[in-house]
Write a protein that holds these residues in place. Sequence first.
Motif, PDB file in Angstrom:
ATOM      1  N   GLU A   1       6.425   6.734   1.714  1.00  0.00           N
ATOM      2  CA  GLU A   1       6.101   5.718   2.727  1.00  0.00           C
ATOM      3  C   GLU A   1       5.187   4.673   2.123  1.00  0.00           C
ATOM      4  N   VAL A   2       5.513   3.398   2.348  1.00  0.00           N
ATOM      5  CA  VAL A   2       4.680   2.291   1.888  1.00  0.00           C
ATOM      6  C   VAL A   2       4.501   1.307   3.033  1.00  0.00           C
TER       7      VAL A   2
ATOM      8  N   LYS B   1       0.849  -1.197   0.000  1.00  0.00           N
ATOM      9  CA  LYS B   1       0.000   0.000   0.000  1.00  0.00           C
ATOM     10  C   LYS B   1       0.879   1.240   0.000  1.00  0.00           C
ATOM     11  N   VAL B   2       0.596   2.157  -0.921  1.00  0.00           N
ATOM     12  CA  VAL B   2       1.357   3.401  -1.038  1.00  0.00           C
ATOM     13  C   VAL B   2       0.679   4.471  -0.184  1.00  0.00           C
ATOM     14  N   VAL B   3       1.373   4.936   0.845  1.00  0.00           N
ATOM     15  CA  VAL B   3       0.848   5.989   1.717  1.00  0.00           C
ATOM     16  C   VAL B   3       1.281   7.352   1.199  1.00  0.00           C
ATOM     17  N   ARG B   4       2.569   7.505   0.906  1.00  0.00           N
ATOM     18  CA  ARG B   4       3.113   8.745   0.354  1.00  0.00           C
ATOM     19  C   ARG B   4       4.151   8.394  -0.699  1.00  0.00           C
ATOM     20  N   ARG B   5       4.224   9.232  -1.723  1.00  0.00           N
ATOM     21  CA  ARG B   5       5.272   9.066  -2.729  1.00  0.00           C
ATOM     22  C   ARG B   5       6.474   9.920  -2.366  1.00  0.00           C
ATOM     23  N   GLY B   6       7.644   9.502  -2.840  1.00  0.00           N
ATOM     24  CA  GLY B   6       8.857  10.267  -2.578  1.00  0.00           C
ATOM     25  C   GLY B   6       9.852  10.084  -3.706  1.00  0.00           C
ATOM     26  N   ALA B   7      10.314  11.189  -4.268  1.00  0.00           N
ATOM     27  CA  ALA B   7      11.268  11.140  -5.382  1.00  0.00           C
ATOM     28  C   ALA B   7      12.673  11.416  -4.875  1.00  0.00           C
TER      29      ALA B   7
END
Length: 327
Positions: A117-118, A104-110
């Motif tokens: 956060e996953v 589950k993808v909670v937040r994306r981060g590049a």
Amino acid sequence: MEKLTNGCLVEINETGTSLRYRPGIIICGSGLVHDCGSSRSIGYFLEVLVLLALFAKRPLSITLRGITNDHVDPSIDTWRTVSLPLLRRAAGLDEAAAGSLELKVVRRGARPGGGGEVQLRVPLVRALPLVSMSDEGMVKRVRGIAYSMRVPPQNANRMVDAARGVLNQLLADVYIFTDAAAGPAAGNSPGYGITLVAETTSGCLISAEAAATTGSKDAAGSAAGDEPLVVAEDIGRAAAQLLLDEVARGGVTDGTHQGLLLLLAALGPEEMNQVRLGPLTPYAVHTLRHIRDFLNVQFNMRTEQQSGTIFLSCIGAGLKNINRKVT
């Protein structure tokens, strides 16, 4: 490893030139949290983490923080849409167990700031079943997701239009979702990219992706934090072309997942496991060497001249989860 196991020992000498590791018992469990740092993305850690968790004492539930999407490692979108379905199929998980294998993808981060956060959940298995995947089939549809973080959401639509411009010339059934993350869900750095998945008539999944981030690395390996982002249309066309190249290579999976599939076959029962792959990537070759050195399993290779694909077969190591009772 210290969070997942009980009794492991890691010793590094004073000069930092040698490491001694004594493995412990794989425990796993729930409520675990790990920061993956900013040098590699979360996808780099997932392959080892998932395989270890399958043979643990308790089901794994862990939160991973760091970079979710970059151009170096498989993104969390590739893991969610291709890697986990491949694991469900190769591991022979039933309906109930397959539902508990979830990312589950909670937040994306590049890259380079990360901030993603996953949440990962992995069930237990007693042993892996026989792996026999040789029918690659024909491509029947293409699905994908275009994402953007801390940039105008129009970039995702521009990538979709560029990718469809290439793929619709060959296939009508192309549908690409968009995910424009904003605010806290967008991480700490700007970036965007696209992940494409081709599904064949035999149920095989072939993926390709392209991403643009400000923390890319040049050919010399030095960080270029002020490097401008690539134009969105170029990213969409590049991903579509990479997908066509992967399909042309042949095999039941793409080059990114060759090593994972070979490892699943090597850990399988002491029977003839067989997979069909395209030309082997350098990572797959290194994986074969590690399998030979650590598991004492060697693959027999046979090339099909007509398609250029390779049939690899082996007698598995018959690894079993000693923590699961035989039913």
